[in-house]
Design a protein around this motif. Structure first.
Motif, mmCIF file in Angstrom:
data_model
loop_
_atom_site.group_PDB
_atom_site.id
_atom_site.type_symbol
_atom_site.label_atom_id
_atom_site.label_comp_id
_atom_site.label_asym_id
_atom_site.label_seq_id
_atom_site.Cartn_x
_atom_site.Cartn_y
_atom_site.Cartn_z
ATOM 1 N N MET A 137 -18.694 -5.087 -29.224
ATOM 2 C CA MET A 137 -17.492 -5.060 -30.044
ATOM 3 C C MET A 137 -17.381 -6.203 -31.045
ATOM 4 N N GLU A 138 -18.462 -6.901 -31.257
ATOM 5 C CA GLU A 138 -18.431 -7.931 -32.298
ATOM 6 C C GLU A 138 -18.527 -7.283 -33.665
ATOM 7 N N GLN A 139 -17.917 -7.981 -34.663
ATOM 8 C CA GLN A 139 -17.976 -7.430 -36.013
ATOM 9 C C GLN A 139 -18.695 -8.421 -36.920
ATOM 10 N N TRP A 140 -19.704 -7.927 -37.595
ATOM 11 C CA TRP A 140 -20.555 -8.802 -38.397
ATOM 12 C C TRP A 140 -20.635 -8.323 -39.838
ATOM 13 N N LEU A 141 -20.848 -9.324 -40.702
ATOM 14 C CA LEU A 141 -21.181 -8.994 -42.078
ATOM 15 C C LEU A 141 -22.660 -9.289 -42.270
ATOM 16 N N LEU A 142 -23.357 -8.407 -42.934
ATOM 17 C CA LEU A 142 -24.754 -8.648 -43.274
ATOM 18 C C LEU A 142 -24.794 -8.946 -44.767
ATOM 19 N N LEU A 143 -25.086 -10.208 -45.065
ATOM 20 C CA LEU A 143 -25.035 -10.627 -46.460
ATOM 21 C C LEU A 143 -26.431 -10.929 -46.978
ATOM 22 N N GLY A 144 -26.584 -10.791 -48.263
ATOM 23 C CA GLY A 144 -27.875 -11.104 -48.860
ATOM 24 C C GLY A 144 -27.919 -10.580 -50.277
ATOM 25 N N ALA A 145 -28.743 -11.239 -51.083
ATOM 26 C CA ALA A 145 -28.901 -10.797 -52.466
ATOM 27 C C ALA A 145 -29.523 -9.403 -52.465
ATOM 28 N N SER A 146 -29.323 -8.671 -53.555
ATOM 29 C CA SER A 146 -29.926 -7.325 -53.571
ATOM 30 C C SER A 146 -31.446 -7.475 -53.590
ATOM 31 N N GLY A 147 -32.117 -6.620 -52.843
ATOM 32 C CA GLY A 147 -33.561 -6.718 -52.726
ATOM 33 C C GLY A 147 -33.989 -7.636 -51.594
ATOM 34 N N SER A 148 -33.014 -8.184 -50.875
ATOM 35 C CA SER A 148 -33.377 -9.091 -49.779
ATOM 36 C C SER A 148 -33.686 -8.333 -48.493
ATOM 37 N N HIS A 201 -12.010 -10.052 -44.149
ATOM 38 C CA HIS A 201 -11.642 -9.425 -42.874
ATOM 39 C C HIS A 201 -12.551 -9.793 -41.722
ATOM 40 N N ILE A 202 -13.771 -10.204 -42.034
ATOM 41 C CA ILE A 202 -14.735 -10.439 -40.965
ATOM 42 C C ILE A 202 -15.354 -11.834 -41.143
ATOM 43 N N THR A 203 -15.435 -12.535 -40.052
ATOM 44 C CA THR A 203 -15.872 -13.911 -40.159
ATOM 45 C C THR A 203 -17.348 -14.117 -39.850
ATOM 46 N N LYS A 204 -17.890 -13.386 -38.864
ATOM 47 C CA LYS A 204 -19.280 -13.601 -38.474
ATOM 48 C C LYS A 204 -20.203 -13.075 -39.560
ATOM 49 N N THR A 205 -21.158 -13.877 -39.940
ATOM 50 C CA THR A 205 -22.076 -13.412 -40.986
ATOM 51 C C THR A 205 -23.535 -13.652 -40.591
ATOM 52 N N TYR A 206 -24.380 -12.767 -41.049
ATOM 53 C CA TYR A 206 -25.823 -12.853 -40.851
ATOM 54 C C TYR A 206 -26.410 -12.838 -42.234
ATOM 55 N N LEU A 207 -27.080 -13.887 -42.592
ATOM 56 C CA LEU A 207 -27.528 -14.028 -43.973
ATOM 57 C C LEU A 207 -29.027 -13.747 -44.092
ATOM 58 N N LEU A 208 -29.374 -12.957 -45.033
ATOM 59 C CA LEU A 208 -30.789 -12.695 -45.291
ATOM 60 C C LEU A 208 -31.258 -13.531 -46.467
ATOM 61 N N GLY A 223 -14.493 0.659 -28.963
ATOM 62 C CA GLY A 223 -15.387 -0.260 -28.269
ATOM 63 C C GLY A 223 -16.725 -0.368 -28.946
ATOM 64 N N ALA A 224 -16.743 -0.235 -30.270
ATOM 65 C CA ALA A 224 -18.012 -0.260 -30.986
ATOM 66 C C ALA A 224 -18.191 -1.584 -31.703
ATOM 67 N N ALA A 225 -19.431 -2.029 -31.746
ATOM 68 C CA ALA A 225 -19.748 -3.180 -32.585
ATOM 69 C C ALA A 225 -19.838 -2.685 -34.027
ATOM 70 N N LEU A 226 -19.646 -3.611 -34.974
ATOM 71 C CA LEU A 226 -19.626 -3.182 -36.376
ATOM 72 C C LEU A 226 -20.523 -4.079 -37.221
ATOM 73 N N ILE A 227 -21.354 -3.478 -38.017
ATOM 74 C CA ILE A 227 -22.151 -4.242 -38.979
ATOM 75 C C ILE A 227 -21.853 -3.689 -40.359
ATOM 76 N N ILE A 228 -21.412 -4.549 -41.256
ATOM 77 C CA ILE A 228 -21.200 -4.112 -42.635
ATOM 78 C C ILE A 228 -22.116 -4.906 -43.543
ATOM 79 N N ALA A 229 -22.994 -4.202 -44.217
ATOM 80 C CA ALA A 229 -23.818 -4.870 -45.218
ATOM 81 C C ALA A 229 -23.075 -4.769 -46.539
ATOM 82 N N THR A 230 -22.820 -5.918 -47.153
ATOM 83 C CA THR A 230 -22.008 -5.843 -48.368
ATOM 84 C C THR A 230 -22.169 -7.094 -49.212
ATOM 85 N N HIS A 231 -21.738 -7.025 -50.455
ATOM 86 C CA HIS A 231 -21.549 -8.242 -51.234
ATOM 87 C C HIS A 231 -20.120 -8.233 -51.774
#
Lengths: 404, 208
Positions: free
Chosen positions: B27-38, B201-208, B186-194
């Motif tokens: 149930m954690e919510q993550w942002l997947l961040l990164g430049a385009s093409g990353s 809305h979401i604090t946890k981030t995973y940076l590419l 009860g689902a975890a969430l991953i949003i890839a976005t810029h």
């Protein structure tokens, strides 16, 4: 919601292509089913009507014409034979049963056949209403004749000279309906039966009336008492070789075998049937090609749909089946429609047929028609095989990430 | 729980990408961040079982995704992962409700029409249930595809640029729905976005 629904929804979305493909399959199957039905019905009719008749003796001429005129009542008779020669043959020890026929008149296109009680024995006729004919000018109607002409027992009617048309009506004598036969499912349903004397009487009368155009030959026909043909049943199969030869060599008449002549007739029709059959197969081939092309082309667009379904958890084999199913569904609908078209067309042909003797009907089915459906399914599967194989090549991730 | 470790992917053209290890608790919510093409989309495709990585493993609830047979992986994805693509891909021959039902059918699960209707209601597109994709706007399509991802109550919701084609109001509503529905299910969430609107809305981030 299942594969069936997804497929049919997609087919409905591409209405025009689907309709084209269905029509192509339907035409191919339709033509094949008409051929199947017509040839089965014709051959069974030929067989049924010639049942128990081993040989026909009549005037010299075309043997096929003799058979057609005196067994199937389609063509014109080859001529007449002297009654006394015919009666001599009837006494031959090889003959079990001989049925004399005197043809020449019709009523509304239904032939009036002068014969005797042996005729009803030969065809196993039984009466539905009234009785058999006994005296001159009494007739018994075949069931179809009674049904379509509306004649009832006791009614009077005039016969017309010739085998078709109402041109030259014998106004001097009227026939009286004495009885109606049970439906036999063969040619006798379309005949009007009377005794030979009635037929003589009709033509005698004409002579007495003194029509100027009565030829010497016609007068002779009456004086010498002639009949049209003799249907013969042998005592033993041994006679097959001896009897016809005897007739052909020692008398001025000819003998023709219904079995041989109808086989010959069928081989003549067979050429046309073969051609049509190839034509139908050709149409089916085009249908298969058309289905293949439309499915194959659609795959470019459907790649997205299929990739989504993969994403949603569908396996490759499920989607393979989905595409196959679409092709098979089209040919299945086409085949069923084709059978329907075949039957309706044959019924329409039958309804518009002039000769009541060889009427075709679309209301019966034959087991071979099941094969047509199987062939349809097979063609559908074959045509959709290659497009469906594309499923295994599609890279879902790439397809969905790329813009449309 | 989702865990990726020593993951690497080599593209056909020879370029290769390595992905840092990543653990996502239930149930954690993550942002997947990164430049385009990353490689954001590549990573999402790998996690969702669509693209086999050259090396490394993806564990979802203890299942190693790439040791499953292809068929099993398809089924696993259908039942446990909901995916929202950058472009809303819907089946055009089916109406909105049927598109939702399709998600259940393809995953081999029973169809729950009431839930599907309430999902559409939550997204404010209940009145479009009987419409076909061709009749919908881009924003409406995106909301339908969000609903479709939620149909099977997935353990993991993956969204690839879900808000890029939406206006502020719609984007907010979709993010709200993603976060709340992810929680509710009860689902975890991953949003890839810029998209900045998402970052709030979401604090946890995973940076590419």
């Amino acid at each position: 919601m299942n594969i069936f629904k997804i497929s049919s929804k997609n087919l409905i979305r591409n209405k025009l292509t689907t309709i084209l493909n269905i029509i192509l399959v339907a035409f191919g199957v339709g033509i094949l089913s008409i051929l199947f039905l017509a040839s089965t019905q014709i051959s069974s009719k030929l067989e049924k009507n010639a049942k128990d008749i081993d040989l026909v003796v009549g005037a010299k001429g075309s043997p096929l014409q003799l058979i057609l005129s005196s067994v199937y009542h389609i063509d014109y008779p080859t001529g007449n034979i002297p009654a006394k020669d015919a009666y001599k043959l009837m006494q031959n020890p090889m003959v079990k049963r001989a049925v004399p026929l005197a043809l020449g008149d019709n009523y509304n296109g239904y032939r009036i056949v002068g014969t005797d009680s042996t005729f009803s024995n030969l065809y196993g006729l039984s009466i539905q209403k009234g009785s058999f004919w006994h005296q001159d000018l009494e007739v018994t109607l075949g069931s179809t004749v009674a049904l379509t002409s509306g004649l009832r027992i006791g009614d009077l009617f005039f016969g017309a000279h010739g085998l078709t048309g109402n041109g030259d009506v014998h106004k001097q004598h009227a026939y009286q309906v004495k009885g109606i036969l049970k439906p036999q499912g063969n040619i006798t349903d379309n005949l009007i039966l009377t005794n030979i004397g009635s037929v003589y009487k009709m033509h005698e009368e004409k002579h007495v009336e003194g029509h100027s155009h009565v030829s010497a030959e016609e007068a002779k026909e009456i004086n010498d008492k002639q009949i049209t043909a003799l249907l013969i049943q042998y005592k033993s199969p041994m006679s097959v070789i001896l009897f016809p030869r005897m007739v052909n060599q020692s008398t001025n008449m000819q003998a023709a075998s219904p079995a041989m002549e109808s086989a010959r007739l069928f081989s003549l029709i067979g050429v046309g049937i073969d051609t049509l059959q190839w034509f139908a197969i050709f149409i089916m081939g085009i249908a298969a090609l058309s289905i293949f092309i439309s499915l194959y082309n659609a795959m470019k667009e459907r790649k997205y749909d299929l990739a989504i379904m993969r994403c949603l958890g569908a396996s490759k084999s499920k989607l393979f089946f989905l595409v196959m199913f679409e092709g098979v569904l089209v040919t299945f609908i086409g085949s069923c429609l084709g059978l329907l078209i075949g039957h309706v067309a044959l019924e329409v042909i039958g309804a518009n047929q002039e000769s009541a003797q060889a009427k075709l009907t679309g209301l019966t089915a034959i087991p071979q028609e099941i094969y047509l459906i199987w062939i349809g399914l097979f063609i559908g599967a074959l045509a959709s095989l290659i497009p469906a194989m594309q499923i295994y090549k599609v890279d879902i991730a790439e397809t969905l990430t790329k813009n449309r | 729980m989702i865990k990726i470790s020593s993951l690497a992917h080599v593209y056909e053209k020879g370029r290769s990408l390595r992905f840092p290890c990543w653990e996502i608790a239930d149930m954690e919510q993550w942002l997947l961040l990164g430049a385009s093409g990353s490689g954001k989309s590549t990573l999402l495709n790998i996690i969702s079982g669509l693209l086999e990585p050259s090396q490394g493993e993806v564990l979802i609830n203890g299942t190693d995704l790439y040791t499953l047979p292809a068929r099993g992986r398809d089924r696993f994805r259908g039942r446990h992962i909901g995916i929202i693509f950058q472009r809303p891909h819907l089946i055009r021959s089916l109406d909105v409700l049927e598109n939702l039902a399709l998600a259940a059918v393809m995953a081999g699960l029973p169809i729950d029409h009431e839930r599907n209707l309430s999902l559409l209601h939550d997204l404010g597109i209940a009145e479009l249930a009987k419409n076909y994709p061709d009749q919908l706007s881009q924003g409406q399509l995106q909301r339908v595809s969000v609903a479709r991802a939620l149909v099977n109550k997935p353990d993991l919701l993956i969204a690839d640029e879900p808000t890029s084609s939406l206006d502020d109001e719609n984007a907010n509503q979709v993010i709200q729905l993603l976060t709340t529905q992810a929680k509710d299910n009860g689902a975890a969430l991953i949003i890839a976005t810029h998209d900045r609107r998402v970052r709030d809305h979401i604090t946890k981030t995973y940076l590419l």
